[in-house]
Design a protein around this motif. Structure first.
Motif, PDB file in Angstrom:
ATOM      1  N   SER A  15       0.811  -1.223   0.000  1.00  0.00           N
ATOM      2  CA  SER A  15       0.000   0.000   0.000  1.00  0.00           C
ATOM      3  C   SER A  15       0.842   1.270   0.000  1.00  0.00           C
ATOM      4  O   SER A  15       0.508   2.248  -0.666  1.00  0.00           O
ATOM      5  CB  SER A  15      -0.955  -0.007   1.199  1.00  0.00           C
ATOM      6  OG  SER A  15      -0.235  -0.131   2.410  1.00  0.00           O
ATOM      7  N   ARG A  19       0.766   4.087  -2.993  1.00  0.00           N
ATOM      8  CA  ARG A  19       0.433   5.504  -2.797  1.00  0.00           C
ATOM      9  C   ARG A  19       1.499   6.410  -3.401  1.00  0.00           C
ATOM     10  O   ARG A  19       1.187   7.440  -4.011  1.00  0.00           O
ATOM     11  CB  ARG A  19       0.245   5.795  -1.307  1.00  0.00           C
ATOM     12  CG  ARG A  19      -1.081   5.291  -0.741  1.00  0.00           C
ATOM     13  CD  ARG A  19      -1.384   5.948   0.599  1.00  0.00           C
ATOM     14  NE  ARG A  19      -0.430   5.544   1.629  1.00  0.00           N
ATOM     15  CZ  ARG A  19      -0.593   4.488   2.424  1.00  0.00           C
ATOM     16  NH1 ARG A  19      -1.652   3.715   2.301  1.00  0.00           N
ATOM     17  NH2 ARG A  19       0.318   4.201   3.344  1.00  0.00           N
ATOM     18  N   ARG A  23       1.000   9.174  -6.469  1.00  0.00           N
ATOM     19  CA  ARG A  23       1.398  10.577  -6.305  1.00  0.00           C
ATOM     20  C   ARG A  23       2.339  11.017  -7.420  1.00  0.00           C
ATOM     21  O   ARG A  23       2.409  12.211  -7.747  1.00  0.00           O
ATOM     22  CB  ARG A  23       2.060  10.782  -4.933  1.00  0.00           C
ATOM     23  CG  ARG A  23       1.079  10.859  -3.775  1.00  0.00           C
ATOM     24  CD  ARG A  23       1.722  11.506  -2.546  1.00  0.00           C
ATOM     25  NE  ARG A  23       2.853  10.720  -2.055  1.00  0.00           N
ATOM     26  CZ  ARG A  23       2.758   9.763  -1.121  1.00  0.00           C
ATOM     27  NH1 ARG A  23       1.578   9.483  -0.579  1.00  0.00           N
ATOM     28  NH2 ARG A  23       3.834   9.115  -0.721  1.00  0.00           N
TER      29      ARG A  23
END
Length: 206
Positions: A15, A19, A23
């Motif tokens: 995870s 992320r 981004r």
């Protein structure tokens, strides 16, 4: 039209890594199928946006992986705006696949002009065709749909080489008669006689 997606291999999973990837303007994806090992990929969000705009179902992968794939699943954010993850299945463009495609209505139903309401029972159907010939949608012609009538999945216009997987006798759309008239009949013949009956019963008891 087959879109080309330039892909990179993802070395870091989990995870936190996902992320960071999002981004940086990339979408995580997994390529699997045909008995080969799964590949964890990263794709530019710009390429994914183009894919959505073109409604492409099959894509050519270039870069770290060279292959042809079927877009199997897209996971969106809670607002349905951003793609969070993609599932891709390896395919040969000539092989048969089963996919779900939307239904587009063609024309206007005469039954609507006679006071009816057009209702869609299905918005999409499942079809079988070669991976390289998946239609963007299938057509339902309703120019002969009268008040109280319906259209079945068998009434859909399918491109050449496309087979229907959804049962042919499933109702896709119908024109419903106005409910208000039915409710008036119920009130006139049902509700009021029931009140009279109760009144008569009280008189009998007295």
């Amino acid at each position: 039209m087959t879109d080309v997606l330039k892909v990179e291999l993802r070395d870091e999973l989990g995870s936190l890594a996902t992320r960071r990837l999002r981004r940086s303007g990339k979408v995580p994806a997994v390529l699997y199928g045909h008995g080969e090992e799964n590949k964890h990929l990263a794709i530019s969000s710009g390429d994914v946006t183009t894919l959505l705009r073109h409604h492409s179902r099959t894509v050519s992968l270039a870069g770290a992986v060279t292959d042809t794939a079927l877009v199997s699943n897209l996971q969106f954010d809670a607002f349905g705006m951003e793609v969070l993850h993609m599932d891709l299945i390896r395919v040969n463009l000539a092989e048969k696949v089963e996919v779900t495609v939307p239904i587009h209505r063609q024309g206007d139903a005469p039954g609507v002009f006679n006071g009816g309401m057009y209702l869609e029972n299905l918005h999409e159907v499942e079809i079988r065709c070669s991976a390289g010939a998946i239609p963007e949608f299938v057509v339902l012609k309703v120019t002969d749909l009268q008040l109280g009538g319906h259209k079945l999945a068998s009434d859909l216009t399918l491109p050449e080489g496309v087979e229907l997987v959804t049962p042919a006798d499933v109702v896709v759309a119908h024109v419903e008669k106005p409910k208000a008239a039915n409710e008036d009949v119920t009130l006139a013949t049902g509700a009021e006689p029931a009140v009279i009956a109760k009144g008569a019963e009280k008189k009998a008891e007295a």
